[in-house]
Design an enzyme around this catalytic site. Sequence first.
Site, PDB file in Angstrom:
ATOM      1  CB  CYS A  34       0.215   2.914   1.361  1.00  0.00           C
ATOM      2  SG  CYS A  34      -0.436   1.818   2.649  1.00  0.00           S
TER       3      CYS A  34
ATOM      4  CG  HIS B 214      -4.705  -0.546   2.733  1.00  0.00           C
ATOM      5  ND1 HIS B 214      -3.680   0.307   2.385  1.00  0.00           N
ATOM      6  CD2 HIS B 214      -5.658   0.231   3.307  1.00  0.00           C
ATOM      7  CE1 HIS B 214      -3.994   1.538   2.727  1.00  0.00           C
ATOM      8  NE2 HIS B 214      -5.198   1.518   3.292  1.00  0.00           N
TER       9      HIS B 214
ATOM     10  CB  CYS C 196       0.713  -2.031   2.414  1.00  0.00           C
ATOM     11  SG  CYS C 196      -1.072  -1.863   2.674  1.00  0.00           S
TER      12      CYS C 196
ATOM     13  CD  GLU D 235      -1.202  -3.423  -0.622  1.00  0.00           C
ATOM     14  OE1 GLU D 235      -0.555  -2.599  -1.288  1.00  0.00           O
ATOM     15  OE2 GLU D 235      -2.338  -3.194  -0.169  1.00  0.00           O
TER      16      GLU D 235
END
Length: 164
Positions: free
Chosen positions: A91, A61, A94, A63
Site C-alpha cells: 500500500c 502491516h 508500505c 511489510e
Amino acid sequence: MASEIDSRNAENEKFMKAALKEAKKAEAKSEVPVGAVIVSDGRIIARAHNVRGVSCDPTAHAEINALRKAGKKLGHWNLEGCDLYVTKEPCVMCAGAIVLSRVRRVRYGAFDKRFGCGGTVLNLTDNPVFNHRADTEGGIMECECAKLLTDFFKARRVKKNTDE
C-alpha cells in the site's frame, strides 16, 4: 540465460513460500493474510505478518513489521542490498517505508487493484522522482497469494451474513 532465469524463478518461489507461511499465521489470528520476508545475501533475516487488529496498530502491516525486524537484525535503518518478498502488493504507507529504508528489490504475489502502490494504482516503489527506487515485480506465485486473500474475505462475508 535460461538457467539464470530458472534460478531466479526458483529463488523467488522459495522466498514467496516463506512469505505465504507468514500470511497463514496472520490468517490464524483473523488478520488479513499478508506475510513478508526480508532477504539479505540469500538468507531470510526477517519474517513478519499483519497484526493490525491484535496490536491495535494501524501501521502493523507485514511489510512494516518485517522492515523493523530487519533494521534491528542489521543494527541500522538502511536496508540497501536487501530484498522484500510480500504476498500482496504494498500500500502507500508500505511503499513509502520501502523507499525510505532503501530496500533493493520488492517481489510481491497478489496485485492490489484498489490500493496497490507497487505499480498497479501508483508506482511509488520504483518512481524516478525519489532519491531511491526499489526494483519491483508483481505476480510471483500470484494464484496462491490471491487465493489466500480471496478465501479469507469470502469466509468473513459468510460469517458476517450468518451473524446477522
